[in-house]
Motif scaffolding. Structure first.
Motif, short mmCIF file in Angstrom:
data_model
loop_
_atom_site.label_atom_id
_atom_site.label_comp_id
_atom_site.label_asym_id
_atom_site.label_seq_id
_atom_site.Cartn_x
_atom_site.Cartn_y
_atom_site.Cartn_z
N ASN A 64 32.27 26.34 48.34
CA ASN A 64 31.96 27.60 47.65
C ASN A 64 33.23 28.23 47.08
OD1 ASN A 64 29.25 27.38 48.23
ND2 ASN A 64 29.38 28.61 50.12
N ALA A 65 34.36 27.99 47.73
CA ALA A 65 35.62 28.57 47.23
C ALA A 65 36.04 28.00 45.90
CB ALA A 65 36.72 28.38 48.26
N ASP A 66 35.50 26.81 45.54
CA ASP A 66 35.88 26.17 44.27
C ASP A 66 34.87 26.45 43.15
OD1 ASP A 66 37.28 23.21 45.84
OD2 ASP A 66 38.19 25.16 45.36
N ARG A 67 33.91 27.31 43.36
CA ARG A 67 32.89 27.57 42.35
C ARG A 67 33.54 28.02 41.05
NH1 ARG A 67 28.71 31.60 45.01
NH2 ARG A 67 30.68 32.49 45.71
N GLY A 68 33.18 27.34 39.97
CA GLY A 68 33.72 27.67 38.67
C GLY A 68 35.06 27.01 38.36
N ARG A 69 35.59 26.32 39.31
CA ARG A 69 36.90 25.68 39.10
C ARG A 69 36.74 24.35 38.37
NH1 ARG A 69 40.49 22.79 43.78
NH2 ARG A 69 42.16 21.99 42.44
N THR A 70 37.61 24.08 37.44
CA THR A 70 37.64 22.81 36.69
C THR A 70 38.88 22.02 37.11
OG1 THR A 70 36.49 23.82 34.82
CG2 THR A 70 37.67 21.75 34.42
N ALA A 71 38.65 20.77 37.46
CA ALA A 71 39.76 19.95 37.95
C ALA A 71 39.54 18.49 37.57
CB ALA A 71 39.90 20.10 39.45
N ARG A 72 40.57 17.64 37.75
CA ARG A 72 40.49 16.22 37.44
C ARG A 72 40.01 15.47 38.66
NH1 ARG A 72 42.70 13.57 33.27
NH2 ARG A 72 43.99 15.39 32.81
#
Length: 232
Positions: free
Chosen positions: A203-211
């Protein structure tokens, strides 16, 4: 013919005697006799109208049916002349109605009540129901003339505000965060695991874009078919 002087006094006395005999009869010496003869007879006493008037109808409003029957029996009204009914058209009077209350009566309170009068008692189960009159019905919905009120208008609820996307962790889109395994070329999740395309994301990474590990750029977003969030 001449009367002698000696006979003149005698003639006068005779004339006076004759005059006394032709006069009115002397009154009785006893005055009580005259009073008794002239006294008028006393009139006979006649019965008054009040003594023959019928009793008045008592005020039975608020009394129970049993108490009302007893009050009418005390006024010589037979039970066969008492009719008991329900006040409202949509109410069925039960057989056990002695504790029901009198709302109205016929005749009304104060009217004459001869022993030959038919009496009607209109009852209700509760005293408060006596004041309820919907054209003779207790429930207004049973009245054929009842018109239901219009349904209240309801406005559509306001749309819920869009959920606020969590800001991606420091490093921005496609940020490379070293993972504990020491490998490079892909990002690491907030809980220290490699970003894998298609896997669940915290949930802490919601909306995060990563490789991801396959080299594609993925975003931690919500998948309606599978909960919770996943990298895609």
């Amino acid at each position: 013919m001449r009367i002698s002087r000696l006979l003149a006094p005698v003639a006068v006395l005779g004339a006076l005697a004759l005059t006394g005999c032709g006069g009115a009869a002397p009154q009785t010496a006893d005055p009580k006799a005259n009073t008794a003869a002239t006294a008028a007879p006393s009139p006979k006493a006649t019965p008054t109208a009040a003594s023959s008037a019928p009793p008045a109808m008592p005020d039975l409003t608020g009394r129970t049916a049993q108490a009302s029957r007893e009050a009418l029996a005390a006024l010589s009204v037979p039970v066969t002349r008492i009719t008991i009914t329900a006040l409202h058209t949509d109410v069925v009077l039960p057989e056990a109605h002695d504790t029901w209350y009198v709302c109205t009566t016929t005749p009304k309170a104060g009217d004459p009540l001869p022993s030959t009068t038919d009496v009607t008692l209109n009852l209700a189960a509760k005293q408060a129901d006596c004041a309820v009159r919907h054209h003779g019905y207790l429930d207004e919905k049973n009245d054929p003339a009842y018109t239901p009120p219009p349904a209240p208008t309801t406005e559509a609820p306001a749309p819920a505000p869009a959920p606020t996307k969590a800001k991606p962790p420091t490093g921005g889109s496609g940020a490379m965060t070293p993972c504990p395994d020491g490998k490079s070329g892909y990002a690491c999740t907030s809980n220290g695991h490699p970003v894998v395309d298609g896997q669940f994301c915290p949930n802490a990474d919601r909306g995060r874009t990563a490789r991801a590990t396959n080299g594609t750029t993925v975003t931690c977003s919500y998948d309606p078919s599978i909960k919770p969030y996943r990298w895609q």
